[in-house]
Scaffold this motif. Structure first.
Motif, PDB file in Angstrom:
ATOM      1  N   UNK A  10       0.819  -1.210   0.000  1.00  0.00           N
ATOM      2  CA  UNK A  10       0.000   0.000   0.000  1.00  0.00           C
ATOM      3  C   UNK A  10       0.853   1.260   0.000  1.00  0.00           C
ATOM      4  N   UNK A  11       1.976   1.236   0.715  1.00  0.00           N
ATOM      5  CA  UNK A  11       2.898   2.377   0.683  1.00  0.00           C
ATOM      6  C   UNK A  11       3.442   2.589  -0.731  1.00  0.00           C
ATOM      7  N   UNK A  12       3.750   1.485  -1.426  1.00  0.00           N
ATOM      8  CA  UNK A  12       4.215   1.598  -2.820  1.00  0.00           C
ATOM      9  C   UNK A  12       3.145   2.261  -3.684  1.00  0.00           C
ATOM     10  N   UNK A  13       1.926   1.815  -3.535  1.00  0.00           N
ATOM     11  CA  UNK A  13       0.828   2.381  -4.308  1.00  0.00           C
ATOM     12  C   UNK A  13       0.652   3.866  -3.985  1.00  0.00           C
ATOM     13  N   UNK A  14       0.730   4.185  -2.706  1.00  0.00           N
ATOM     14  CA  UNK A  14       0.638   5.578  -2.261  1.00  0.00           C
ATOM     15  C   UNK A  14       1.760   6.411  -2.902  1.00  0.00           C
ATOM     16  N   UNK A  26       0.887   7.068  -6.450  1.00  0.00           N
ATOM     17  CA  UNK A  26      -0.139   8.105  -6.555  1.00  0.00           C
ATOM     18  C   UNK A  26       0.448   9.503  -6.398  1.00  0.00           C
ATOM     19  N   UNK A  27       1.430   9.621  -5.505  1.00  0.00           N
ATOM     20  CA  UNK A  27       2.061  10.918  -5.254  1.00  0.00           C
ATOM     21  C   UNK A  27       3.265  11.169  -6.159  1.00  0.00           C
ATOM     22  N   UNK A  28       3.683  10.150  -6.884  1.00  0.00           N
ATOM     23  CA  UNK A  28       4.880  10.210  -7.723  1.00  0.00           C
ATOM     24  C   UNK A  28       6.107  10.584  -6.875  1.00  0.00           C
ATOM     25  N   UNK A  88       9.449   9.136  -5.510  1.00  0.00           N
ATOM     26  CA  UNK A  88      10.421   8.076  -5.721  1.00  0.00           C
ATOM     27  C   UNK A  88      10.939   7.437  -4.429  1.00  0.00           C
ATOM     28  N   UNK A  89      11.254   8.195  -3.371  1.00  0.00           N
ATOM     29  CA  UNK A  89      11.737   7.540  -2.150  1.00  0.00           C
ATOM     30  C   UNK A  89      10.725   6.547  -1.570  1.00  0.00           C
ATOM     31  N   UNK A  90       9.459   6.889  -1.610  1.00  0.00           N
ATOM     32  CA  UNK A  90       8.420   6.003  -1.082  1.00  0.00           C
ATOM     33  C   UNK A  90       8.304   4.764  -1.956  1.00  0.00           C
ATOM     34  N   UNK A  91       8.325   4.939  -3.249  1.00  0.00           N
ATOM     35  CA  UNK A  91       8.174   3.822  -4.183  1.00  0.00           C
ATOM     36  C   UNK A  91       9.338   2.848  -4.068  1.00  0.00           C
ATOM     37  N   UNK A  92      10.547   3.361  -4.181  1.00  0.00           N
ATOM     38  CA  UNK A  92      11.741   2.503  -4.238  1.00  0.00           C
ATOM     39  C   UNK A  92      11.956   1.740  -2.940  1.00  0.00           C
ATOM     40  N   UNK A  93      11.907   2.433  -1.818  1.00  0.00           N
ATOM     41  CA  UNK A  93      12.210   1.766  -0.556  1.00  0.00           C
ATOM     42  C   UNK A  93      11.123   0.769  -0.159  1.00  0.00           C
TER      43      UNK A  93
END
Length: 86
Positions: free
Chosen positions: A49-53, A56-58, A60-65
């Motif tokens: 869910x954090x990845x999806x979030x 949504x916000x674009x 990169x730190x949230x997506x990658x980690x």
């Protein structure tokens, strides 16, 4: 790189690598009796869910980690299944 992005990556990396000692211990000992698979399923759902979030916000730190955390969570679930007593 600005400080906000740097702090985001640092926080995410520290959180993401927190499961690595448990993965190493599980691989080394080949015993999964003390590992709760339910915890890793919940963690997997939360990190996904954090990845999806992050998508949504674009951000990169949230997506990658969190994508790295998802991989670690799946590895823990697989190792738990593989090394648990039948």
């Amino acid at each position: 790189m600005d400080n906000t992005l740097l702090i985001g990556f640092a926080a995410g990396v520290l959180t993401a690598i927190s499961t690595i000692p448990q993965i190493i211990k599980l691989i080394r000992d080949k015993k999964a009796q003390d590992v709760s698979p339910v915890m890793y399923f919940v963690l997997l759902a939360g990190n996904a869910l954090w990845c999806y979030y992050g998508l949504l916000l674009d951000e990169l730190p949230i997506i990658v980690t969190n994508a790295f955390s998802v991989v670690c969570d799946m590895l823990m679930i697989i190792l738990n299944y593989r090394y648990s007593k039948k």
